[in-house]
Design a protein around this motif. Structure first.
Motif, PDB file in Angstrom:
ATOM      1  N   GLN A  21       0.674  -1.236   0.052  1.00  0.00           N
ATOM      2  CA  GLN A  21       0.256  -0.128   0.051  1.00  0.00           C
ATOM      3  C   GLN A  21       0.799   1.147   0.150  1.00  0.00           C
ATOM      4  OE1 GLN A  21      -2.157  -0.629   3.529  1.00  0.00           O
ATOM      5  NE2 GLN A  21      -3.840  -2.023   2.505  1.00  0.00           N
ATOM      6  N   LYS A  22       1.847   0.673   0.628  1.00  0.00           N
ATOM      7  CA  LYS A  22       2.830   2.241   0.966  1.00  0.00           C
ATOM      8  C   LYS A  22       3.695   2.714  -0.196  1.00  0.00           C
ATOM      9  CE  LYS A  22       6.797   3.965   2.804  1.00  0.00           C
ATOM     10  NZ  LYS A  22       8.100   3.926   4.272  1.00  0.00           N
ATOM     11  N   GLY A  28      -0.756   6.829  -4.192  1.00  0.00           N
ATOM     12  CA  GLY A  28      -0.960   8.368  -5.538  1.00  0.00           C
ATOM     13  C   GLY A  28      -1.039   7.598  -6.685  1.00  0.00           C
ATOM     14  N   ALA A  29      -0.962   6.053  -7.080  1.00  0.00           N
ATOM     15  CA  ALA A  29      -1.123   4.947  -8.588  1.00  0.00           C
ATOM     16  C   ALA A  29      -2.728   5.325  -8.801  1.00  0.00           C
ATOM     17  CB  ALA A  29      -0.904   3.469  -8.331  1.00  0.00           C
ATOM     18  N   LEU A  50       5.301   0.042 -10.137  1.00  0.00           N
ATOM     19  CA  LEU A  50       5.536   0.930  -8.579  1.00  0.00           C
ATOM     20  C   LEU A  50       6.130  -0.466  -8.018  1.00  0.00           C
ATOM     21  CD1 LEU A  50       3.846   3.626  -7.921  1.00  0.00           C
ATOM     22  CD2 LEU A  50       5.586   3.414  -9.224  1.00  0.00           C
ATOM     23  N   LEU A  51       5.629  -1.690  -7.976  1.00  0.00           N
ATOM     24  CA  LEU A  51       6.351  -3.138  -7.217  1.00  0.00           C
ATOM     25  C   LEU A  51       6.820  -3.658  -7.786  1.00  0.00           C
ATOM     26  CD1 LEU A  51       2.290  -4.127  -6.125  1.00  0.00           C
ATOM     27  CD2 LEU A  51       3.535  -3.303  -4.531  1.00  0.00           C
ATOM     28  N   THR A  52       6.989  -3.649  -9.345  1.00  0.00           N
ATOM     29  CA  THR A  52       8.132  -4.421  -9.853  1.00  0.00           C
ATOM     30  C   THR A  52       9.426  -3.917  -9.849  1.00  0.00           C
ATOM     31  OG1 THR A  52       6.777  -5.380 -11.912  1.00  0.00           O
ATOM     32  CG2 THR A  52       9.144  -4.908 -11.767  1.00  0.00           C
ATOM     33  N   LEU A 105       2.847  -8.764  -3.216  1.00  0.00           N
ATOM     34  CA  LEU A 105       2.988  -7.890  -3.006  1.00  0.00           C
ATOM     35  C   LEU A 105       1.199  -7.314  -4.337  1.00  0.00           C
ATOM     36  CD1 LEU A 105       6.600  -6.145  -3.422  1.00  0.00           C
ATOM     37  CD2 LEU A 105       4.975  -5.991  -0.904  1.00  0.00           C
ATOM     38  N   GLN A 106       1.765  -7.907  -4.799  1.00  0.00           N
ATOM     39  CA  GLN A 106       0.505  -7.539  -5.430  1.00  0.00           C
ATOM     40  C   GLN A 106      -0.738  -8.084  -5.487  1.00  0.00           C
ATOM     41  OE1 GLN A 106       1.383  -8.853 -10.293  1.00  0.00           O
ATOM     42  NE2 GLN A 106       3.047  -7.353 -10.147  1.00  0.00           N
ATOM     43  N   GLN A 107      -0.961  -9.386  -4.726  1.00  0.00           N
ATOM     44  CA  GLN A 107      -1.630  -9.740  -4.635  1.00  0.00           C
ATOM     45  C   GLN A 107      -2.521  -9.338  -3.332  1.00  0.00           C
ATOM     46  OE1 GLN A 107      -0.523 -13.713  -3.395  1.00  0.00           O
ATOM     47  NE2 GLN A 107      -0.434 -14.191  -5.875  1.00  0.00           N
ATOM     48  N   ALA A 108      -1.326  -8.599  -2.534  1.00  0.00           N
ATOM     49  CA  ALA A 108      -2.016  -7.927  -1.501  1.00  0.00           C
ATOM     50  C   ALA A 108      -2.400  -6.814  -1.597  1.00  0.00           C
ATOM     51  CB  ALA A 108      -0.362  -7.347  -0.400  1.00  0.00           C
TER      52      ALA A 108
END
Length: 299
Positions: A33-34, A38-39, A48-50, A94-97
């Motif tokens: 989430q952090k 803004g996305a 961003l996660l990648t 992270l994506q699943q979260a």
């Protein structure tokens, strides 16, 4: 390839990986989430996660060297490094979260018997991998339940048009009033890297699997100022064989020359008997004489 496994199926082998994947903890969710604050779109969040996962340190231990064990996602975050497999598991977590559908995929060598490959045959675990997508006709890609996966391919088609102005002020000045002009090519084009490293030798005793099949077209419009006389320009040339086609077409006018250069390969797996045909195409495509124009200032 000849492979053997003590597992009854790919699914049984992949259970060793699957059972290590824990449900997302509070720390993973908070980090996801952090990182995506803004996305606005799902694609932006993925990017961003990648970027975060790719920015972590790389541990070069393979799956076999770690005993097919993955550290928990929380430990990878804490230590700020991970193996290729651990970083893939973290990216999926992270994506699943944050509600993005993501799954870990495995690549195996393609065999006649779809179950004739165990953990030792896994060439990689990933969430997305453009390189594997480009060669998926030559590997077996499955999810962690051993169900076949079709990866989305990225287009490698290059279509570029450049206009050059030939005058006594442009190009590279040579002796006796000559000026040299080099035709530009796309930095990501086949000749910039792949064409060179795959055609270093004239013979090859083993198969060559190309990263992808290039399909490139370059158009050059050469505007000629008065007083400039062409001395050397490419000539029409066409080479077509079992591997692909390479063609150069030149159209001349009084104050303009149009040059068309195209390369299209048809075979991604080049056998030793086919390699001379591939080598010939590459030699012609990367011939510097075909990429330079020579003009002289008229006296």
């Amino acid at each position: 390839a000849v492979v053997a496994s003590t597992y009854a199926s790919k699914a049984d082998a992949l259970k060793v990986i699957k059972q290590q994947l824990e449900s997302n903890g509070k720390g993973v969710t908070e980090l996801a989430q952090k990182l995506t604050v803004g996305a606005q779109t799902t694609e932006q969040k993925k990017e961003l996660l990648t970027a975060y996962v790719e920015g972590l340190g790389n541990c070069r231990l393979t799956l076999s060297q770690t005993g097919y064990r993955l550290r928990p996602a929380s430990e990878v975050i804490r230590s700020a490094y991970g193996t290729e497999a651990e970083k893939a598991a973290l990216l999926a977590a992270l994506q699943q979260a944050i509600g993005i559908r993501a799954e870990i995929k495995a690549a195996f060598p393609k065999t006649e018997d779809k179950d004739a490959a165990g953990l030792a045959a896994v060439s990689g675990l990933f969430v997305t991998n453009k390189g594997i997508a480009d060669i998926q006709n030559f590997v077996s890609v499955v999810d962690l339940n051993a169900q076949p996966i079709i990866l989305e391919k990225v287009s490698h088609v290059v279509s570029r048009t450049d206009t050059l102005r030939v005058s006594d002020k442009t190009g590279k000045a040579l002796a006796d009033g000559y000026r040299k002009f080099d035709l530009p090519q796309a930095r990501g084009g086949w000749a910039s890297y792949d064409g060179r490293v795959t055609a270093l030798n004239t013979t090859r005793p083993v198969n060559l699997l190309l990263r992808y099949l290039p399909d490139e077209a370059y158009t050059y419009i050469v505007k000629i100022d008065a007083g400039m006389k062409p001395v050397v320009v490419p000539t029409n040339k066409k080479i077509e064989n079992a591997v692909g086609i390479m063609e150069v077409t030149v159209k001349k006018a009084e104050d303009e020359i149009k040059i068309f250069r195209t390369l299209k390969l048809k075979k991604q797996l080049i056998t030793p008997t086919e390699y001379p045909a591939y080598y010939r195409l590459m030699a012609e495509w990367m011939d510097t004489n075909g990429n330079s124009l020579l003009f002289q200032t008229a006296k």
